[in-house]
Scaffold this motif. Structure first.
Motif, PDB file in Angstrom:
ATOM      1  N   ALA A  88      16.491 -50.221   0.621  1.00 53.40           N
ATOM      2  CA  ALA A  88      16.905 -48.473   0.169  1.00 53.40           C
ATOM      3  C   ALA A  88      17.578 -47.885   0.918  1.00 53.40           C
ATOM      4  CB  ALA A  88      15.756 -48.116  -0.292  1.00 53.40           C
ATOM      5  N   ASP A  89      17.238 -48.148   2.024  1.00 51.60           N
ATOM      6  CA  ASP A  89      17.481 -46.971   3.473  1.00 51.60           C
ATOM      7  C   ASP A  89      19.548 -47.628   3.352  1.00 51.60           C
ATOM      8  OD1 ASP A  89      15.920 -45.737   4.398  1.00 51.60           O
ATOM      9  OD2 ASP A  89      14.875 -47.328   6.107  1.00 51.60           O
ATOM     10  N   LEU A  90      19.635 -49.331   3.150  1.00 47.07           N
ATOM     11  CA  LEU A  90      21.036 -49.751   2.999  1.00 47.07           C
ATOM     12  C   LEU A  90      21.555 -48.960   1.899  1.00 47.07           C
ATOM     13  CD1 LEU A  90      23.050 -51.849   4.490  1.00 47.07           C
ATOM     14  CD2 LEU A  90      21.889 -53.750   3.129  1.00 47.07           C
ATOM     15  N   GLU A  91      21.098 -49.236   0.849  1.00 49.32           N
ATOM     16  CA  GLU A  91      21.209 -48.914  -0.608  1.00 49.32           C
ATOM     17  C   GLU A  91      22.125 -47.231  -0.094  1.00 49.32           C
ATOM     18  OE1 GLU A  91      18.732 -49.230  -3.303  1.00 49.32           O
ATOM     19  OE2 GLU A  91      18.639 -50.795  -3.373  1.00 49.32           O
ATOM     20  N   ALA A  92      21.626 -46.332   0.560  1.00 45.78           N
ATOM     21  CA  ALA A  92      21.967 -45.079   0.888  1.00 45.78           C
ATOM     22  C   ALA A  92      22.993 -44.690   1.566  1.00 45.78           C
ATOM     23  CB  ALA A  92      20.786 -44.146   1.192  1.00 45.78           C
ATOM     24  N   ARG A  93      22.893 -45.782   2.823  1.00 43.18           N
ATOM     25  CA  ARG A  93      24.143 -45.991   3.610  1.00 43.18           C
ATOM     26  C   ARG A  93      25.112 -46.343   2.615  1.00 43.18           C
ATOM     27  NH1 ARG A  93      27.233 -44.260   7.789  1.00 43.18           N
ATOM     28  NH2 ARG A  93      27.538 -45.776   9.329  1.00 43.18           N
ATOM     29  N   LEU A  94      25.029 -46.802   2.179  1.00 38.84           N
ATOM     30  CA  LEU A  94      26.247 -48.412   1.600  1.00 38.84           C
ATOM     31  C   LEU A  94      26.933 -46.532   0.460  1.00 38.84           C
ATOM     32  CD1 LEU A  94      25.783 -51.700   0.895  1.00 38.84           C
ATOM     33  CD2 LEU A  94      26.465 -50.435   2.321  1.00 38.84           C
ATOM     34  N   ALA A  95      26.569 -45.940  -0.038  1.00 37.43           N
ATOM     35  CA  ALA A  95      26.602 -44.751  -1.225  1.00 37.43           C
ATOM     36  C   ALA A  95      27.363 -43.950  -0.060  1.00 37.43           C
ATOM     37  CB  ALA A  95      25.616 -44.023  -1.942  1.00 37.43           C
ATOM     38  N   GLU A  96      26.437 -43.193   0.532  1.00 36.15           N
ATOM     39  CA  GLU A  96      27.906 -42.872   1.954  1.00 36.15           C
ATOM     40  C   GLU A  96      29.545 -42.901   2.344  1.00 36.15           C
ATOM     41  OE1 GLU A  96      25.168 -41.677   4.836  1.00 36.15           O
ATOM     42  OE2 GLU A  96      23.679 -40.951   3.567  1.00 36.15           O
ATOM     43  N   LEU A  97      29.137 -44.149   2.877  1.00 37.55           N
ATOM     44  CA  LEU A  97      30.808 -44.699   3.399  1.00 37.55           C
ATOM     45  C   LEU A  97      31.909 -45.189   2.175  1.00 37.55           C
ATOM     46  CD1 LEU A  97      28.683 -48.247   5.151  1.00 37.55           C
ATOM     47  CD2 LEU A  97      29.932 -46.108   6.455  1.00 37.55           C
ATOM     48  N   THR A  98      32.755 -44.543   3.008  1.00 38.36           N
ATOM     49  CA  THR A  98      33.832 -45.030   1.618  1.00 38.36           C
ATOM     50  C   THR A  98      35.519 -46.305   2.660  1.00 38.36           C
ATOM     51  OG1 THR A  98      35.201 -43.768   3.411  1.00 38.36           O
ATOM     52  CG2 THR A  98      34.242 -42.855   1.304  1.00 38.36           C
ATOM     53  N   ASP A  99      35.014 -47.279   3.964  1.00 37.69           N
ATOM     54  CA  ASP A  99      35.897 -47.790   4.006  1.00 37.69           C
ATOM     55  C   ASP A  99      35.030 -48.740   3.533  1.00 37.69           C
ATOM     56  OD1 ASP A  99      37.640 -48.582   6.321  1.00 37.69           O
ATOM     57  OD2 ASP A  99      35.728 -49.539   7.381  1.00 37.69           O
ATOM     58  N   HIS A 100      35.432 -49.874   3.333  1.00 32.21           N
ATOM     59  CA  HIS A 100      34.812 -51.708   2.823  1.00 32.21           C
ATOM     60  C   HIS A 100      34.377 -51.913   4.347  1.00 32.21           C
ATOM     61  CE1 HIS A 100      37.586 -51.298  -1.074  1.00 32.21           C
ATOM     62  NE2 HIS A 100      36.637 -50.169  -1.463  1.00 32.21           N
ATOM     63  N   GLY A 101      35.513 -52.164   4.764  1.00 32.21           N
ATOM     64  CA  GLY A 101      35.142 -52.916   6.380  1.00 32.21           C
ATOM     65  C   GLY A 101      33.539 -52.559   6.522  1.00 32.21           C
ATOM     66  N   ALA A 102      33.411 -51.141   6.696  1.00 30.04           N
ATOM     67  CA  ALA A 102      32.216 -50.664   7.287  1.00 30.04           C
ATOM     68  C   ALA A 102      30.946 -51.108   6.454  1.00 30.04           C
ATOM     69  CB  ALA A 102      31.970 -48.408   7.598  1.00 30.04           C
TER      70      ALA A 102
END
Length: 212
Positions: A88-102
Motif C-alpha cells: 500500500a505504501d508503494l502504491e501511494a508512492r507510485l501515485a505521486e511519481l511522474t517519471d517512469h524511470g523513478a
C-alpha cells in the motif's frame, strides 16, 4: 502467457468485465497478482491508463509468496492481501511519481527488499531447473527428460511443478509454445503460419491450429 505477474495501476483503476454479462464489472485494486490464467478476462481501461508490471520467471512467484501457486489459478489477488501493507505504501508512492524511470526503480527497490527478507530457500534441483525453463527453451522438452534433469520421477516432477507454477507441465509447455508462436508472428508479420509453426516446434500448421 506463461509468465506470472505483479501489476500496479497508479492512475485510473482497471475494471474486469464478465464476458457473459457486460453489465457485471469489478474494480481491481491499485496492485494485484495474476498467476496462471486459463479463463478469458475482458478488461476496461480508464482514460488515464498507466500500468507497471513485474514479471516472474517460472517458480519466482512461488518463491516470493511461499504458497502453492496452484491456489491462485484464474484469480487476480489484491497485492496487499498476499504481500502485506508495504505494498500500500508503494502504491501511494507510485501515485505521486511522474517519471517512469523513478516508478520502475521504486518497484525494483520494493521487490529486492522483499527478497532479502525471505528465509534462504532450501533449493532443490527442480527450483534451479524452473529458473531456466523459459530462457533456454527447455519448457517444451518431454516430461521424462525434464524430470531426469531435476533428479525426480515424472510423477514427483509433475507434483512439484504444479505446486510452483500452478499448471501441469504439459499444459504449461503448450502455453509456452503458443506464446512463442504469437510473439514470433508479431515480430515478423510477413512469415506465413506454416513457417511460424515449424520454427516454434509444432509438427505442422494443423497442430498449431488445434492449440489455438
Amino acid at each position: 502467457a506463461p509468465q506470472q505477474c505483479l501489476y500496479f495501476y497508479p492512475r485510473d483503476a482497471l475494471r474486469t468485465v464478465a464476458p457473459a454479462d457486460p453489465t457485471r464489472t469489478h474494480r481491481l485494486a491499485g496492485s494485484f497478482v495474476v498467476a496462471p490464467q486459463l479463463e478469458r478476462v475482458d478488461l476496461h481501461f480508464g482514460p488515464d491508463h498507466l500500468m507497471l508490471c513485474a514479471v516472474f520467471w517460472p517458480g519466482g512467484l512461488h518463491r516470493l509468496l511461499g504458497v502453492p501457486v496452484k491456489e491462485l489459478l484464474d484469480v487476480a489477488v489484491e497485492g496487499r492481501a498476499l504481500l502485506g501493507p508495504a505494498v500500500a505504501d508503494l502504491e501511494a508512492r507510485l501515485a505521486e511519481l511522474t517519471d517512469h524511470g523513478a516508478m520502475l526503480a521504486a518497484v525494483e527497490t520494493y521487490l529486492l527488499g522483499a527478497l532479502r527478507r525471505l528465509r534462504p530457500p532450501s533449493e532443490r534441483p527442480l527450483d534451479r531447473l524452473l529458473a531456466v525453463l523459459l530462457p533456454t527453451g527447455r519448457a517444451t522438452h518431454p516430461l521424462e527428460r525434464l524430470a531426469a534433469e531435476a533428479c525426480l520421477s515424472p510423477r514427483q516432477f509433475e507434483r512439484g511443478f504444479f505446486e510452483r507454477v500452478g499448471l501441469p507441465p504439459k499444459l504449461y509447455a503448450r502455453i509456452v509454445r503458443f506464446d512463442a508462436a504469437y510473439r514470433l508472428k508479431s515480430r515478423q508479420p510477413g512469415l506465413d503460419w506454416l513457417a511460424v509453426a515449424v520454427q516454434c516446434g509444432y509438427y505442422d500448421y494443423r497442430h498449431l491450429l488445434r492449440d489455438f
